[in-house]
Structures are given as structure tokens and as C-alpha cells.
Scaffold this motif. Structure first.
Motif, PDB file in Angstrom:
ATOM      1  N   UNK A  88      27.608  53.763 -35.646  1.00 28.12           N
ATOM      2  CA  UNK A  88      28.207  53.305 -34.394  1.00 28.12           C
ATOM      3  C   UNK A  88      28.727  51.881 -34.541  1.00 28.12           C
ATOM      4  N   UNK A  89      27.938  51.018 -35.209  1.00 31.32           N
ATOM      5  CA  UNK A  89      28.396  49.646 -35.456  1.00 31.32           C
ATOM      6  C   UNK A  89      29.668  49.627 -36.284  1.00 31.32           C
ATOM      7  N   UNK A  90      29.731  50.491 -37.289  1.00 25.14           N
ATOM      8  CA  UNK A  90      30.923  50.581 -38.132  1.00 25.14           C
ATOM      9  C   UNK A  90      32.142  51.017 -37.310  1.00 25.14           C
ATOM     10  N   UNK A  91      31.940  51.987 -36.431  1.00 28.30           N
ATOM     11  CA  UNK A  91      33.033  52.470 -35.576  1.00 28.30           C
ATOM     12  C   UNK A  91      33.517  51.384 -34.628  1.00 28.30           C
ATOM     13  N   UNK A  92      32.569  50.669 -34.022  1.00 28.60           N
ATOM     14  CA  UNK A  92      32.943  49.618 -33.074  1.00 28.60           C
ATOM     15  C   UNK A  92      33.707  48.497 -33.758  1.00 28.60           C
ATOM     16  N   UNK A  93      33.217  48.055 -34.931  1.00 25.70           N
ATOM     17  CA  UNK A  93      33.926  46.980 -35.643  1.00 25.70           C
ATOM     18  C   UNK A  93      35.337  47.413 -36.022  1.00 25.70           C
ATOM     19  N   UNK A 142      26.131  43.808 -33.351  1.00 26.35           N
ATOM     20  CA  UNK A 142      24.761  43.854 -33.866  1.00 26.35           C
ATOM     21  C   UNK A 142      23.764  44.145 -32.745  1.00 26.35           C
ATOM     22  N   UNK A 143      23.995  43.568 -31.567  1.00 25.26           N
ATOM     23  CA  UNK A 143      23.120  43.854 -30.420  1.00 25.26           C
ATOM     24  C   UNK A 143      23.162  45.339 -30.068  1.00 25.26           C
ATOM     25  N   UNK A 144      24.356  45.925 -30.090  1.00 20.51           N
ATOM     26  CA  UNK A 144      24.512  47.349 -29.793  1.00 20.51           C
ATOM     27  C   UNK A 144      23.790  48.194 -30.843  1.00 20.51           C
ATOM     28  N   UNK A 145      23.940  47.826 -32.125  1.00 23.26           N
ATOM     29  CA  UNK A 145      23.279  48.567 -33.195  1.00 23.26           C
ATOM     30  C   UNK A 145      21.765  48.555 -33.029  1.00 23.26           C
ATOM     31  N   UNK A 146      21.221  47.373 -32.749  1.00 24.15           N
ATOM     32  CA  UNK A 146      19.766  47.231 -32.603  1.00 24.15           C
ATOM     33  C   UNK A 146      19.243  48.092 -31.466  1.00 24.15           C
ATOM     34  N   UNK A 147      19.885  47.992 -30.310  1.00 26.66           N
ATOM     35  CA  UNK A 147      19.424  48.749 -29.149  1.00 26.66           C
ATOM     36  C   UNK A 147      19.623  50.250 -29.361  1.00 26.66           C
ATOM     37  N   UNK A 148      20.685  50.635 -30.048  1.00 28.88           N
ATOM     38  CA  UNK A 148      20.905  52.056 -30.325  1.00 28.88           C
ATOM     39  C   UNK A 148      19.796  52.617 -31.203  1.00 28.88           C
ATOM     40  N   UNK A 149      19.408  51.863 -32.216  1.00 31.00           N
ATOM     41  CA  UNK A 149      18.306  52.291 -33.084  1.00 31.00           C
ATOM     42  C   UNK A 149      17.009  52.418 -32.280  1.00 31.00           C
ATOM     43  N   UNK A 150      16.732  51.424 -31.450  1.00 30.26           N
ATOM     44  CA  UNK A 150      15.533  51.475 -30.631  1.00 30.26           C
ATOM     45  C   UNK A 150      15.620  52.609 -29.609  1.00 30.26           C
ATOM     46  N   UNK A 151      16.804  52.829 -29.102  1.00 30.39           N
ATOM     47  CA  UNK A 151      16.990  53.900 -28.132  1.00 30.39           C
ATOM     48  C   UNK A 151      16.691  55.254 -28.756  1.00 30.39           C
TER      49      UNK A 151
END
Length: 568
Positions: A82-87, A119-128
Motif C-alpha cells: 500500500x505504501x508503494x502504491x501511494x508513493x 509511513x504513518x499509513x503503512x504503520x497503521x495498516x500493519x497494526x490494523x
């Protein structure tokens, strides 16, 4: 956040949820099996049954571990994907921005949104994927198993769970707006730091290092104080959880021991019930800890979507026209005007010109007269406010931007080079250029300092002088072999001799192309077929050098000032 998460692969998410469900069930079966062992032991049942249940527990544990490792890996792949797609989406969108969109956001905030916010999105997605999915499953399954074991104690959860939910909700309501301000303060820190790096020479030249340090310290302390305030509020979560968990255990043990003394409840069931209660409360704690990051992630998602949803001021229309394969083009500007948003007057107005293949047009004028603005309008980096810009009779607004710029070789005012090699920089102009073509372009640009095409180029061309950067910049435009050349004050760092030699070598190379030279030095424009004199965005004179010297006062003043300066 929902819109961001919709970018993930839904089939993989379903598979991950299934694995996490199996992981949770396997993990929560263990207290029940442990309770059975305790109950059998209390009843004096033979050890064979206890041994069998123990083996089952080991097998379940091993299977659960394998599932947990696999689901964690898949969750990591999805969050990083997801982080790769967003960037990628952000980079593509920002690359399509015009100067208007870039200035409305600012460079520092775009960098922050592409890096920190993602990075914030990636972290929360993993935790989610791990916690938000796992925790509800654990809570529901724990409650069902606990209710199955001893329904008479289930009322404890009806008291403790709402108490935790209310406490967490109040804490997050207070912390959320503070986290929103933290992201803005992060932008501010990045902006000041970036300005300090890029403006290092100016800062030292004017001896304002102390002022810049104070400015940075002020922003840094503001960021620190805001972060401390937000984290202090969120730190209340753990005490709230511990208090509620302690109350829950007291109620369970108090009521449980009474039931055991009455012979209503087995001791193994009490132990299992306590474990399920702890698992339920830990799951709530995990969800609460996720909310530690969620407010910032929500802000980051809003900031990312703000960029992605930005309507482009300059874009290709759905019914775009095509130039087709052409060997020569003509360029015409009809009553063209352009004004920056909020400006009191237009930057340029009533611009008219008609250029055929082989024509060389020069534009001269003072600083701020609109010379570079005309270049940006022709390349469609700016959109004309009124009037028409035609290439082969077609409005450039109806032509694909990519196709338009394929026909233009542009050497901008700031000679920007990219990190890499001389070869890679020249190939920006023409990716298929042969070594012979590149050396030919360098020869025309008088870049005799180049001995190896694979010589390293630092970011921005820091390892070259201003004149060397300009010559490499000009070579990059030449190697593209366009139909329209635009040299935007790209001879300014060259000495008069090199300037003359370069323009002489350029003539046979551009005999079938349109050449537009923007300059402030008269000797650069003196041999042009036609010279436009600009003042305050308007054409105040046009003609050859001789005609302007005879009829145009402003041009005479420019020549006089430069001749006088050269004589002195």
C-alpha cells in the motif's frame, strides 16, 4: 482512511482475515484445554487423558505459530505494498502539477506527504491487519468460550468493557486535534530545514546563521511541546486499562471463589475464565494502543488524498488532437496574455508572433518583463489566460502535453542537472541518442571539458561550474533534435567568446527549426532575425538590431548601458 485502504487487494485481505481468525481460535482453545486438564486432575482422573490433552495443546500451539508467522508476513506485504502504491500515485500526480499547483502546496509539504505521511499509513495498516482484525475476533471468541464455561460470571464483562470504551473515547477525542496540528508543525520544520540547506550560502553571506537557528529552535520547540501534550494525554490509556483490568480480576475472583465454595463451579473453569477475561481486556488495550497512531494516520490520509484529489489546472482534454509525425512546425501566438493568481496586472499581454522553420527570434528586456513567462506559455507550463498559441495551426491546449513537448528542446534559466552521469543527463533529451549524437551535441555546446560521458554528476550539478552546467543544459536540448529550441537566458554564464562560438556552431544545427533566444545581453541576440523588446509584459519594440537601434529608445538604453559597462 477507508478510501486509502480500498487500494489494497481485497482477496488477499479476506485470506489474511481467515488466517487471523484461525490463529485467534487456535490461541483461545488453549485455556479451555488447560481447564480440562485442571478439572481432570481435581477429579483424580488417570493421567492418560491428561497426557492426550497435553499433546493436543502442543499440536494446536505449533499450528497456531505457523499460521501467525504466515499471516504476519502477508500483512507486512500488504501494508508495504500500500505504501508503494501511494508513493507511486503521489509521485505521478505531483509530476503532472503545473507551477500553480506546486506553489499552492509548497515543496516541503509535498515531500512530507510523500514520505512521513505514507509511513504513518503503512504503520497503521500493519497494526490494523494484525490488531484491529485480531482483537475483535479474540474478544468475541473469548466471550463465547468464557460464557460457555461459566455464564454466571459474564456480567463482569458487561461492566468493564463499556468503562474502557468510554475512557478510551474521551482520551482520543482530546488527542485527535492535537495530532492534526503535529503534522502541520512537521511541515513547518521541514520547510525551515530545507530553506536552511538550500540557502546556506545566502545565510552565511548575510551573517544570519543565528537568526536561522533561532527560527528553527522556535519551530522545533513548538513541535516538541505539542508532541509532549499529545503523548501525555494518550499516556492515560495504560493506567485506565490497568485499573479496569484490576477491577475485573477482583470481581471474577470474588464471585468465582464463592461459586467454587458452593460447588457450582470447577476450579479449572475459574482459571479459564480469568484467562479469557485477561485476553479480552488485552485485546481492548491493543485496539486502544492502535488509536495512539490512528489520529495521525487519519490526518496523513487526508493530506495524501488532498494531493491525489487536486484538480489539475493544466491537463489533457478527453478529445485531444494530435500533431502526428512532423519534420517541421510553425509557431504562432495571437493576442496571448497571462496573469498570476492574485496579481494586480498580467505578467504578459497582447503577445503576437508568427515563426516559421528556420526563424530565430530573440526576446530581450529587463528583469521581470515577462521573458521567461512567454517560454513557459509556449511549453504549456503555464496556461494562457487569453489568446491562442498555435503549433501547425492547432491550439496547444488541444494537443497532448507529451506530444507538444517532444517537439521542444528547452534549456531553462536555471541549469538543473540530475544526479547520475553526463550520459544519463543527455539522455533526458533523447533516450535513444547514440554516443556519436551526444558527443556532437557536446561539441556544439562548447562542452570541451567533458572527457567521459560516464563522468559522475552530483545532484543539481554541484560538481560543475555555472558555465559548465549551462553548456551541458544546452547540449541536452540539442541532443533531443526538436523542431522548436527555447534557450531561456541559458548563455548568461558564458564568456563572450564561448557565447559567440556556441551560437555560430548552433546555426547549421537549427536551420530547419524555430529558435527562440531569451537573453539580457545584447551580444547574444544581435544576430537574430527578429528581436522583441519587452517592458512590463508588453512588446514595446520589434525588428532587427539595426532597426531597433534606430527607432526604439528602450533598446538603445539597454545597448548603451551594456556598452558603457563593457567600456569601463
Amino acid at each position: 482512511m477507508i478510501r486509502i485502504w480500498k487500494m489494497m487487494n481485497s482477496k488477499k485481505i479476506i485470506f489474511i482475515v481467515t488466517l487471523i481468525f484461525l490463529e485467534a481460535v487456535g490461541f483461545l482453545v488453549l485455556p479451555t484445554l488447560a481447564a480440562e486438564i485442571l478439572n481432570l486432575a481435581a477429579q483424580g482422573i488417570e493421567t492418560g487423558a491428561v497426557r492426550t490433552i497435553g499433546i493436543v495443546m502442543i499440536v494446536v500451539t505449533l499450528i497456531t505459530i505457523v499460521i501467525a508467522v504466515f499471516s504476519t508476513r502477508l500483512s507486512a506485504q500488504e501494508s508495504q505494498g500500500l505504501g508503494n502504491t501511494l508513493r507511486k500515485k503521489l509521485f505521478e500526480k505531483i509530476m503532472s502539477f503545473s507551477s500553480q499547483e506546486l506553489s499552492s502546496f509548497g515543496t516541503s509539504t509535498l515531500i512530507t506527504r510523500t514520505s512521513n505521511d505514507v509511513m504513518q499509513i503503512q504503520l497503521v495498516t500493519m497494526l490494523m491487519l494484525r490488531l484491529i482484525i485480531m482483537s475483535p475476533i479474540v474478544m468475541v471468541v473469548s466471550f463465547l468460550f468464557a460464557f460457555q464455561r461459566e455464564a454466571q460470571l459474564a456480567w463482569v464483562f458487561a461492566v468493564t468493557i463499556p468503562a474502557i470504551a468510554i475512557g478510551v473515547g474521551l482520551i482520543l477525542r482530546k488527542a485527535s486535534p492535537i495530532f492534526r496540528s503535529i503534522q502541520k508543525k512537521t511541515d513547518r520544520l521541514n520547510q525551515i530545514f530545507r530553506e536552511g540547506l538550500t540557502g546556506m550560502r545566502v545565510i552565511r553571506a548575510f551573517n544570519t546563521t543565528s537568526y536561522e537557528e533561532e527560527r528553527f529552535d522556535e519551530a522545533n520547540q513548538d513541535f516538541r511541546d505539542t508532541s509532549i501534550r499529545a503523548n501525555t494525554i494518550l499516556a492515560l490509556m495504560l493506567p485506565v486499562m490497568i485499573i479496569v483490568m484490576g477491577i475485573s480480576n477482583v470481581l471474577i475472583f470474588t464471585q468465582g471463589t464463592q461459586l467454587i465454595s458452593l460447588g457450582i463451579m470447577d476450579i479449572g473453569n475459574l482459571v479459564a475464565f480469568v484467562q479469557y477475561g485477561v485476553q479480552m481486556l488485552i485485546s481492548i488495550l491493543q485496539v486502544a494502543m492502535l488509536f495512539f497512531f490512528l489520529p495521525r494516520a487519519e490526518v496523513s490520509a487526508e493530506r495524501i488524498l488532498e494531493v491525489l484529489d487536486t484538480e489539475l489546472h493544466i491537463r489533457d482534454e478527453s478529445d485531444v488532437d494530435t500533431l502526428g509525425p512532423v519534420d517541421k512546425v510553425n509557431l504562432e501566438l495571437k493576442d496571448v496574455a497571462f496573469g498570476f493568481k492574485g496579481a494586480e496586472r498580467d505578467a504578459v499581454c497582447d503577445i503576437n508572433m508568427n515563426l516559421e522553420p528556420g526563424d530565430t527570434l530573440a526576446i530581450i528586456g529587463g528583469t521581470g518583463s515577462g521573458k521567461t513567462t512567454i517560454a513557459n506559455l509556449i511549453t504549456r507550463l503555464y496556461e494562457a489566460t487569453s489568446g491562442e498559441i498555435l503549433v501547425n495551426g492547432k491550439d496547444i491546449g488541444t494537443i497532448k502535453q507529451h506530444e507538444l513537448r517532444e517537439n521542444i528542446g528547452y534549456a531553462p534559466q536555471q541549469a538543473l542537472l540530475f544526479s547520475g552521469t553526463i550520459r544519463s543527463n543527455l539522455q533526458y533529451g533523447n533516450p535513444q541518442a547514440s554516443e556519436e549524437e551526444m558527443w556532437h551535441a557536446l561539441s556544439i555546446a562548447q562542452a570541451d571539458f567533458v572527457e567521459d560521458l560516464d563522468r559522475r554528476v552530483e545532484a543539481g550539478g554541484r560538481n560543475f561550474s555555472g558555465g559548465q552546467r549551462q553548456r551541458l543544459n544546452i547540449a541536452r536540448a540539442i541532443v533531443s533534435q526538436p523542431n522548436i529550441y527555447i534557450f531561456d537566458d541559458s548563455f548568461s554564464a558564458l564568456d563572450f567568446k564561448t557565447d559567440a562560438k556556441l551560437r555560430e556552431a548552433l546555426k547549421p544545427e537549427t536551420e530547419d527549426a524555430i529558435v527562440i533566444i531569451i537573453a539580457q545581453r545584447v551580444n547574444t541576440v544581435v544576430n537574430a532575425d527578429e528581436i522583441l523588446v519587452l517592458d512590463n509584459g508588453q512588446i514595446v519594440g520589434r525588428g532587427s538590431h539595426e532597426e531597433l537601434m534606430a527607432t526604439n529608445r528602450l533598446y538603445q538604453d539597454i545597448v548603451s548601458s551594456q556598452t558603457k559597462g563593457a567600456g569601463e
